[in-house]
Design a protein around this motif. Structure first.
Motif, PDB file in Angstrom:
ATOM      1  N   UNK A 281       0.838  -1.212   0.000  1.00 54.43           N
ATOM      2  CA  UNK A 281       0.000   0.000   0.000  1.00 54.43           C
ATOM      3  C   UNK A 281       0.866   1.252   0.000  1.00 54.43           C
ATOM      4  N   UNK A 282       1.921   1.235   0.800  1.00 53.87           N
ATOM      5  CA  UNK A 282       2.823   2.388   0.852  1.00 53.87           C
ATOM      6  C   UNK A 282       3.477   2.606  -0.504  1.00 53.87           C
ATOM      7  N   UNK A 283       3.849   1.507  -1.178  1.00 57.15           N
ATOM      8  CA  UNK A 283       4.450   1.625  -2.503  1.00 57.15           C
ATOM      9  C   UNK A 283       3.464   2.242  -3.480  1.00 57.15           C
ATOM     10  N   UNK A 284       2.198   1.828  -3.417  1.00 52.16           N
ATOM     11  CA  UNK A 284       1.194   2.419  -4.300  1.00 52.16           C
ATOM     12  C   UNK A 284       1.060   3.917  -4.038  1.00 52.16           C
ATOM     13  N   UNK A 285       1.019   4.282  -2.758  1.00 50.17           N
ATOM     14  CA  UNK A 285       0.921   5.708  -2.411  1.00 50.17           C
ATOM     15  C   UNK A 285       2.147   6.472  -2.901  1.00 50.17           C
ATOM     16  N   UNK A 286       3.322   5.874  -2.688  1.00 49.38           N
ATOM     17  CA  UNK A 286       4.557   6.528  -3.114  1.00 49.38           C
ATOM     18  C   UNK A 286       4.629   6.635  -4.636  1.00 49.38           C
ATOM     19  N   UNK A 287       4.169   5.584  -5.335  1.00 47.68           N
ATOM     20  CA  UNK A 287       4.165   5.633  -6.796  1.00 47.68           C
ATOM     21  C   UNK A 287       3.217   6.720  -7.306  1.00 47.68           C
ATOM     22  N   UNK A 288       2.064   6.848  -6.641  1.00 45.08           N
ATOM     23  CA  UNK A 288       1.125   7.900  -7.032  1.00 45.08           C
ATOM     24  C   UNK A 288       1.756   9.277  -6.808  1.00 45.08           C
ATOM     25  N   UNK A 289       2.438   9.442  -5.680  1.00 38.60           N
ATOM     26  CA  UNK A 289       3.114  10.705  -5.395  1.00 38.60           C
ATOM     27  C   UNK A 289       4.224  10.957  -6.414  1.00 38.60           C
ATOM     28  N   UNK A 290       4.966   9.909  -6.771  1.00 36.18           N
ATOM     29  CA  UNK A 290       6.035  10.056  -7.766  1.00 36.18           C
ATOM     30  C   UNK A 290       5.441  10.459  -9.122  1.00 36.18           C
TER      31      UNK A 290
ATOM     32  N   UNK B 124      14.829   8.191  -2.445  1.00 35.06           N
ATOM     33  CA  UNK B 124      14.566   8.363  -1.015  1.00 35.06           C
ATOM     34  C   UNK B 124      13.230   7.748  -0.619  1.00 35.06           C
ATOM     35  N   UNK B 125      12.249   7.856  -1.474  1.00 38.05           N
ATOM     36  CA  UNK B 125      10.942   7.265  -1.182  1.00 38.05           C
ATOM     37  C   UNK B 125      11.056   5.750  -1.097  1.00 38.05           C
ATOM     38  N   UNK B 126      11.760   5.136  -2.034  1.00 37.99           N
ATOM     39  CA  UNK B 126      11.939   3.677  -2.014  1.00 37.99           C
ATOM     40  C   UNK B 126      12.718   3.254  -0.758  1.00 37.99           C
ATOM     41  N   UNK B 127      13.739   4.006  -0.418  1.00 39.84           N
ATOM     42  CA  UNK B 127      14.530   3.696   0.767  1.00 39.84           C
ATOM     43  C   UNK B 127      13.689   3.838   2.035  1.00 39.84           C
ATOM     44  N   UNK B 128      12.897   4.868   2.105  1.00 36.78           N
ATOM     45  CA  UNK B 128      12.030   5.112   3.254  1.00 36.78           C
ATOM     46  C   UNK B 128      11.019   3.978   3.401  1.00 36.78           C
ATOM     47  N   UNK B 129      10.422   3.584   2.291  1.00 39.05           N
ATOM     48  CA  UNK B 129       9.422   2.522   2.307  1.00 39.05           C
ATOM     49  C   UNK B 129      10.062   1.213   2.790  1.00 39.05           C
TER      50      UNK B 129
ATOM     51  N   UNK C  70       9.138  -0.905   6.281  1.00 37.04           N
ATOM     52  CA  UNK C  70       8.748  -2.315   6.219  1.00 37.04           C
ATOM     53  C   UNK C  70       9.669  -3.146   7.117  1.00 37.04           C
ATOM     54  N   UNK C  71      10.939  -2.843   7.090  1.00 36.19           N
ATOM     55  CA  UNK C  71      11.905  -3.560   7.925  1.00 36.19           C
ATOM     56  C   UNK C  71      11.602  -3.324   9.410  1.00 36.19           C
ATOM     57  N   UNK C  72      11.328  -2.076   9.771  1.00 32.13           N
ATOM     58  CA  UNK C  72      11.009  -1.758  11.161  1.00 32.13           C
ATOM     59  C   UNK C  72       9.766  -2.509  11.626  1.00 32.13           C
ATOM     60  N   UNK C  73       8.728  -2.527  10.800  1.00 26.05           N
ATOM     61  CA  UNK C  73       7.484  -3.210  11.197  1.00 26.05           C
ATOM     62  C   UNK C  73       7.717  -4.707  11.337  1.00 26.05           C
ATOM     63  N   UNK C  74       8.512  -5.297  10.460  1.00 31.28           N
ATOM     64  CA  UNK C  74       8.818  -6.734  10.570  1.00 31.28           C
ATOM     65  C   UNK C  74       9.557  -7.012  11.877  1.00 31.28           C
ATOM     66  N   UNK C  75      10.547  -6.190  12.173  1.00 30.45           N
ATOM     67  CA  UNK C  75      11.323  -6.375  13.390  1.00 30.45           C
ATOM     68  C   UNK C  75      10.440  -6.215  14.626  1.00 30.45           C
ATOM     69  N   UNK C  76       9.589  -5.181  14.644  1.00 28.53           N
ATOM     70  CA  UNK C  76       8.710  -4.953  15.791  1.00 28.53           C
ATOM     71  C   UNK C  76       7.730  -6.103  15.976  1.00 28.53           C
ATOM     72  N   UNK C  77       7.232  -6.664  14.877  1.00 26.10           N
ATOM     73  CA  UNK C  77       6.309  -7.798  14.988  1.00 26.10           C
ATOM     74  C   UNK C  77       7.005  -8.998  15.606  1.00 26.10           C
TER      75      UNK C  77
END
Length: 170
Positions: free
Chosen positions: A77-86, A146-151, A155-162
């Protein structure tokens, strides 16, 4: 002593030995039954514990899979949002390039007017237009990277937190 007495004594002694043997056999049979019952209970408890541990491990793995799938879904979903913004940013960049093109066309008219007055700023306007165009291109590339790196970082943070939440839940 007579042989009948001896025979009676031997028979009495045989009966006493046989009775003692039967009583001991009965006691040992009861003890053996108790031991078998305890062993059966022990095996049942072990089987129950193994089943519960297996169910717990399965539930934990399913929770991990759900968390990972949620992270994947969120990242998509974040990628879709970022792609739309791009796409919006690219459209803005294209619009700016069109404006630069219009400015360069207007520059020709301005140069004609200025040439009539004896002034020439053609080189300066060309330089500024080129710099603006290059800066726009670089800004778009940097924004996409930067958007791809941020995304990916989110995702990495959420995986680690889970995973950490699941480990703490144990």
């Amino acid at each position: 002593m007579s042989s009948a007495r001896w025979l009676g004594l031997v028979v009495l002694l045989a009966i006493a030995c046989f009775a003692t043997w039967k009583v001991d056999a009965w006691r040992y049979g009861k003890q053996l039954a108790d031991v078998r019952k305890e062993f059966a209970d022990y095996k049942s408890d072990i089987a129950t514990a193994a089943t519960k541990a297996s169910e717990d491990a399965r539930a934990l793995e399913q929770q991990r899979q759900r968390d990972i799938e949620k992270v994947r879904t969120d990242a998509a979903e974040q990628k879709q949002n970022d792609d739309a913004l791009a796409d919006l940013q690219r459209a803005d960049g294209n619009r700016l390039r069109e404006q630069i093109g219009q400015l360069l066309a207007d520059k020709g008219i301005l140069n004609t007017r200025l040439a009539e007055r004896g002034k020439a700023i053609e080189d300066l306007v060309d330089l500024l237009a080129e710099l603006r165009s290059e800066a726009d291109g670089y800004a778009g590339e940097l924004a996409a990277a930067l958007t791809a790196s941020r995304r990916a970082g989110f995702a990495c943070e959420r995986s680690y937190e889970a995973l950490v939440r699941l480990e703490l839940a144990r």
